[in-house]
Design an enzyme around this catalytic site. Structure first.
Site, mmCIF file in Angstrom:
data_model
loop_
_atom_site.group_PDB
_atom_site.id
_atom_site.type_symbol
_atom_site.label_atom_id
_atom_site.label_comp_id
_atom_site.label_asym_id
_atom_site.label_seq_id
_atom_site.Cartn_x
_atom_site.Cartn_y
_atom_site.Cartn_z
ATOM 1 N N SER A 189 56.118 16.317 11.770
ATOM 2 C CA SER A 189 57.276 17.147 11.454
ATOM 3 C C SER A 189 57.549 17.091 9.953
ATOM 4 O O SER A 189 56.686 17.449 9.155
ATOM 5 C CB SER A 189 58.481 16.710 12.286
ATOM 6 N N GLU A 244 56.622 23.262 20.881
ATOM 7 C CA GLU A 244 57.428 22.795 19.765
ATOM 8 C C GLU A 244 58.933 22.846 20.068
ATOM 9 O O GLU A 244 59.488 21.901 20.566
ATOM 10 C CB GLU A 244 57.095 23.590 18.488
ATOM 11 N N HIS A 262 57.950 19.457 20.698
ATOM 12 C CA HIS A 262 57.896 18.761 19.417
ATOM 13 C C HIS A 262 58.030 17.258 19.647
ATOM 14 O O HIS A 262 58.899 16.815 20.407
ATOM 15 C CB HIS A 262 59.043 19.279 18.558
#
Length: 520
Positions: free
Chosen positions: A224, A347, A438
């Site tokens: 990230s 995600e 994610h």
């Protein structure tokens, strides 16, 4: 340079010259004094600054909270990092040190992210299987995510035990966050957090041999915002001699911003908070006060009609980072190194769960998705509900599309590139159910399926076989600059991508439907 050379669940004046001079002094000291003496126990290592004591573990040793720079307080709060003062007594490094994060980004986050009070948070943690200067083991330096405003290097998901078991030294790094790390502040250098990353990597270069690592075999990695850190470091010429390869998991690679965006962010900060973005105005504010001011910036309203989620992020400052991300993709002036990168299938899809057919048009308008683009996304994801489509567009715009463009451009220049999609969906109840969301690839890459918080988001009994395969590829890449024979390089002609799932496989050009949208 050699060719090998966290997401939220919905709901002052010192210059870079001082950093460079300090790094040179550390290098000289390291050449003279790092390592063990005959009288030192195996859990004690002599660094260039002084001896540190770690803790013995089943897979090796952990040395926690080692300072790589002085605490960023007072005149150092918005300055480039300054090396710590040396010490002579053995420093106890058996527990995690303070974190830059005072409060989690939200009440519930995917990754357990401890906040530890204190100001000495420019520190790092070294996990090593063998703290012997002659071991010369490959090194993985991990930079945590958290949107550049949160996250913690003390997360149990970043423990180095499995990497140690497989002969890799792991270093996890703390750095300044949010306003202190990234806001454009008059009277201070830009990219202070990037300077922190470089200072940490410089410490690794000068000291890691004493912990059994090889300073010539350093891979920098992150997820990230941490993946964005890898890209920013690839864009910074001053960092390129400090690592030979990169791993970018679900990376925020639309940054570095350009200078105009940085100036606009500072202007929005001042308009929304009433506090000038200057060292004089900010230096003496408490961290809690800064945190409250920071939370005012991304909200929509007067002076901020189009707030960016990641306004506080690396920036092209014409000095440390010469070009923005958009410019770098065209110029190719990033590091020529092996790069392993990828993303999860969904995600941020969980963030759109409440979207309906009736509210979807307003959501598309807020994202400035025109009719032609909407049609393209509906063709690329034909079976999606309204909620799924909006979530996929957000995922593609924020992570998947930019990462794909980076893979294409890196490979187009014949730079070793490997691309993956993590497709294993969670069996946990709640917001993650049937999503490859994610952060969910991290426990598999680290082979830490038994870590705190994993089953809550992955579901019961996540497949160990997948963790074994995925972790082995990461270890191979850190060791050899190549994830292994079962994962072919990504090239513009073949576009082969590793799909990580219970039954993993290599797919040829799996994003053909998305490419026209992602490469605009």
């Amino acid at each position: 340079m050699s060719a090998l050379g966290s997401v939220v669940v919905p709901a002052d004046r010192l210059t870079r010259r001082s950093l460079i001079l300090g790094a040179g002094a550390l290098a000289l000291a390291a050449a003279c004094s790092t390592g063990h003496s005959d009288s030192m126990p195996h859990d004690t290592v002599r660094t260039a600054l002084g001896p540190v004591r770690g803790v013995r573990r089943s897979t090796g040793f952990a040395f926690l909270g080692i300072p790589y720079a002085q605490p960023p307080v007072g005149d150092l709060r918005f300055a480039a990092p300054v090396p710590p003062a040396p010490w002579t007594e053995v420093r106890d490094c058996t527990a995690y040190g303070p974190t830059a994060q005072l409060h989690p980004v939200a009440a519930v986050t995917t990754i357990p992210e401890p906040s530890i009070a204190g100001t000495d948070y420019l520190s790092l943690n070294v996990f090593t299987p063998d703290p012997s200067p002659g071991a010369k083991l490959p090194v993985l330096v991990w930079i945590h995510g958290g949107g550049f405003v949160g996250g913690s290097p003390a997360s149990p998901w970043y423990d180095g035990s499995a990497f140690n078991r497989d002969g890799v030294v792991l270093v996890s790094l703390g750095y300044r966050l949010g306003i202190e790390g990234f806001l454009h502040v008059d009277g201070a250098p830009d990219n202070r957090a990037v300077l922190d990353w470089i200072a940490g990597l410089t410490w690794v270069r000068d000291n890691i041999a004493a912990f059994g690592g090889d300073p010539a075999k350093v891979t920098v990695a992150g997820q990230s915002a941490g993946g964005g850190a890898v890209w920013a470091l690839m864009a910074a010429p001053a960092a390129r001699s400090l690592f030979r390869a990169g791993i970018c998991q679900s990376g925020v690679v639309a940054q570095p911003h350009d200078r105009a965006a940085a100036a606009a962010g500072a202007a929005v900060f001042t308009k929304r908070t009433g506090v000038p973005a200057t060292v004089a105005a900010l230096r003496d504010l408490s961290r809690d006060r800064l945190h409250k001011l920071q939370n005012m910036v991304p909200k929509p309203g007067p002076g901020n009609t189009n707030p960016a989620v990641l306004q506080l992020a690396p920036v092209a400052d014409d000095e440390l980072i010469p070009e923005s991300s958009a410019q770098l993709l065209v110029s190719g002036n990033s590091a020529d190194i092996p790069l392993l990168l990828g993303f999860t299938r969904h995600e941020f899809t969980m963030g759109s769960a409440k979207v309906t057919d009736a509210t979807a048009p307003a959501a598309l308008a807020r994202m400035r998705i025109d009719a032609s683009t909407e049609k393209g996304y509906r063709a690329a994801y034909p079976s999606s509900t309204a909620a799924q489509l909006i979530g996929q567009i957000v995922s593609d715009l924020a992570i998947r599309g930019p990462s794909y463009r980076l893979a294409e451009e890196h490979a187009r220049r014949d730079r070793p590139t490997w691309l993956y999609e993590f497709d294993r969906t969670s069996t946990a109840s709640g917001g993650y159910h049937e999503l490859a969301a994610h952060c969910l690839d991290i426990p598999f890459a680290f082979d830490l399926l038994d870590a705190k918080g994993v089953t809550e988001v992955e579901g019961d009994n996540p497949p160990q076989a997948l963790a074994t395969r995925m972790h082995a590829a990461w270890v191979s890449f850190v060791r050899d600059g190549d994830p292994g024979p079962n994962w072919p390089r990504y090239t513009p002609s073949t576009r082969q991508v590793m799909i990580w799932n219970d039954a993993s496989y290599v797919a040829a050009d799996p994003f053909a439907a998305q490419r026209p949208l992602w490469t605009r």
